[in-house]
Motif scaffolding. Sequence first.
Motif, PDB file in Angstrom:
ATOM      1  N   VAL A  45       0.849  -1.201   0.000  1.00 14.45           N
ATOM      2  CA  VAL A  45       0.000   0.000   0.000  1.00 14.45           C
ATOM      3  C   VAL A  45       0.876   1.240   0.000  1.00 14.45           C
ATOM      4  CG1 VAL A  45      -1.937  -1.065   1.231  1.00 14.45           C
ATOM      5  CG2 VAL A  45      -0.174   0.103   2.523  1.00 14.45           C
ATOM      6  N   LYS A  46       0.340   2.341  -0.484  1.00  9.45           N
ATOM      7  CA  LYS A  46       1.013   3.630  -0.400  1.00  9.45           C
ATOM      8  C   LYS A  46       0.725   4.221   0.975  1.00  9.45           C
ATOM      9  CE  LYS A  46       3.005   4.121  -4.348  1.00  9.45           C
ATOM     10  NZ  LYS A  46       4.466   4.093  -4.364  1.00  9.45           N
ATOM     11  N   LEU A  47       1.760   4.667   1.646  1.00  6.71           N
ATOM     12  CA  LEU A  47       1.617   5.269   2.966  1.00  6.71           C
ATOM     13  C   LEU A  47       1.691   6.783   2.909  1.00  6.71           C
ATOM     14  CD1 LEU A  47       4.013   2.858   4.913  1.00  6.71           C
ATOM     15  CD2 LEU A  47       1.501   2.787   4.842  1.00  6.71           C
ATOM     16  N   VAL A  48       2.418   7.294   1.907  1.00  3.01           N
ATOM     17  CA  VAL A  48       2.683   8.729   1.804  1.00  3.01           C
ATOM     18  C   VAL A  48       2.197   9.248   0.462  1.00  3.01           C
ATOM     19  CG1 VAL A  48       4.510  10.463   1.793  1.00  3.01           C
ATOM     20  CG2 VAL A  48       4.719   8.465   3.280  1.00  3.01           C
ATOM     21  N   ASP A  49       1.473  10.363   0.508  1.00  2.34           N
ATOM     22  CA  ASP A  49       1.079  11.059  -0.722  1.00  2.34           C
ATOM     23  C   ASP A  49       2.171  12.070  -1.028  1.00  2.34           C
ATOM     24  OD1 ASP A  49       0.011  12.490  -2.804  1.00  2.34           O
ATOM     25  OD2 ASP A  49      -1.854  13.014  -1.771  1.00  2.34           O
ATOM     26  N   ASN A  51       2.494  13.844  -3.656  1.00  2.00           N
ATOM     27  CA  ASN A  51       2.053  14.898  -4.572  1.00  2.00           C
ATOM     28  C   ASN A  51       1.654  16.184  -3.862  1.00  2.00           C
ATOM     29  OD1 ASN A  51       2.412  13.272  -6.883  1.00  2.00           O
ATOM     30  ND2 ASN A  51       0.456  12.276  -6.465  1.00  2.00           N
ATOM     31  N   THR A  52       1.657  16.178  -2.548  1.00  2.00           N
ATOM     32  CA  THR A  52       1.276  17.371  -1.792  1.00  2.00           C
ATOM     33  C   THR A  52       2.510  17.944  -1.114  1.00  2.00           C
ATOM     34  OG1 THR A  52       0.755  16.098   0.198  1.00  2.00           O
ATOM     35  CG2 THR A  52      -1.055  16.496  -1.348  1.00  2.00           C
ATOM     36  N   ARG A  53       2.480  19.230  -0.861  1.00  2.00           N
ATOM     37  CA  ARG A  53       3.552  19.895  -0.119  1.00  2.00           C
ATOM     38  C   ARG A  53       2.926  20.670   1.012  1.00  2.00           C
ATOM     39  NH1 ARG A  53       6.003  16.668  -2.325  1.00  2.00           N
ATOM     40  NH2 ARG A  53       7.617  16.883  -3.886  1.00  2.00           N
ATOM     41  N   PRO A  54       3.208  20.432   2.269  1.00  2.00           N
ATOM     42  CA  PRO A  54       4.047  19.328   2.709  1.00  2.00           C
ATOM     43  C   PRO A  54       3.382  17.983   2.421  1.00  2.00           C
ATOM     44  CG  PRO A  54       2.964  20.329   4.597  1.00  2.00           C
ATOM     45  CD  PRO A  54       2.611  21.164   3.390  1.00  2.00           C
ATOM     46  N   ILE A  55       4.194  16.925   2.440  1.00  4.02           N
ATOM     47  CA  ILE A  55       3.639  15.609   2.137  1.00  4.02           C
ATOM     48  C   ILE A  55       2.590  15.243   3.190  1.00  4.02           C
ATOM     49  CG2 ILE A  55       5.697  14.793   0.931  1.00  4.02           C
ATOM     50  CD1 ILE A  55       5.243  13.074   4.027  1.00  4.02           C
ATOM     51  N   THR A  56       1.658  14.404   2.806  1.00  8.00           N
ATOM     52  CA  THR A  56       0.627  13.948   3.732  1.00  8.00           C
ATOM     53  C   THR A  56       0.590  12.431   3.713  1.00  8.00           C
ATOM     54  OG1 THR A  56      -1.067  14.072   2.017  1.00  8.00           O
ATOM     55  CG2 THR A  56      -0.820  16.001   3.436  1.00  8.00           C
ATOM     56  N   LEU A  57      -0.039  11.875   4.720  1.00 11.57           N
ATOM     57  CA  LEU A  57      -0.211  10.429   4.783  1.00 11.57           C
ATOM     58  C   LEU A  57      -1.511  10.041   4.104  1.00 11.57           C
ATOM     59  CD1 LEU A  57       0.833   9.656   8.457  1.00 11.57           C
ATOM     60  CD2 LEU A  57       2.241   9.563   6.400  1.00 11.57           C
ATOM     61  N   THR A  58      -1.494   8.893   3.472  1.00  9.71           N
ATOM     62  CA  THR A  58      -2.724   8.328   2.930  1.00  9.71           C
ATOM     63  C   THR A  58      -3.538   7.798   4.110  1.00  9.71           C
ATOM     64  OG1 THR A  58      -1.772   6.124   2.731  1.00  9.71           O
ATOM     65  CG2 THR A  58      -1.515   7.617   0.811  1.00  9.71           C
ATOM     66  N   PRO A  59      -4.787   7.422   3.906  1.00 10.01           N
ATOM     67  CA  PRO A  59      -5.537   6.804   5.006  1.00 10.01           C
ATOM     68  C   PRO A  59      -4.815   5.580   5.579  1.00 10.01           C
ATOM     69  CG  PRO A  59      -7.041   7.490   3.292  1.00 10.01           C
ATOM     70  CD  PRO A  59      -5.655   7.695   2.747  1.00 10.01           C
ATOM     71  N   ALA A  60      -4.226   4.764   4.714  1.00  7.90           N
ATOM     72  CA  ALA A  60      -3.455   3.610   5.185  1.00  7.90           C
ATOM     73  C   ALA A  60      -2.244   4.075   5.989  1.00  7.90           C
ATOM     74  CB  ALA A  60      -3.015   2.740   4.009  1.00  7.90           C
ATOM     75  N   GLY A  61      -1.616   5.152   5.546  1.00 13.65           N
ATOM     76  CA  GLY A  61      -0.464   5.703   6.249  1.00 13.65           C
ATOM     77  C   GLY A  61      -0.821   6.198   7.639  1.00 13.65           C
ATOM     78  N   GLN A  62      -2.004   6.782   7.777  1.00 13.12           N
ATOM     79  CA  GLN A  62      -2.448   7.267   9.089  1.00 13.12           C
ATOM     80  C   GLN A  62      -2.632   6.104  10.061  1.00 13.12           C
ATOM     81  OE1 GLN A  62      -5.931   9.579   8.164  1.00 13.12           O
ATOM     82  NE2 GLN A  62      -4.743  11.217   7.218  1.00 13.12           N
TER      83      GLN A  62
END
Length: 83
Positions: A45-49, A51-62
């Motif tokens: 799964v992707k944990l980090v998005d 494409n945003t600045r600052p980077i954000t966590l995906t729901p799975a990342g949270q």
Amino acid sequence: MNLNQLKYFVAVAEHQNFTKAATQHYISQTAITQQVHALEESLGVKLVDRNTRPITLTPAGQVFLMEARAILERMGQAVERTR
């Protein structure tokens, strides 16, 4: 997955920045990026998005952030009790 990958992921999440997290751990930004990517690959799964600045966590990342913190805390407790 290993403890360093968990530590690096938590640092990235807390700093919302790969470079600052790398500086905290005295490694290169490229190395920390690769380690977080390897963690994502092992989990599937992707944990980090990124494409945003600052980077954000995906729901799975949270979700994983909460679990990673708990694992690292538990590991610290185990070491303390053992000593």
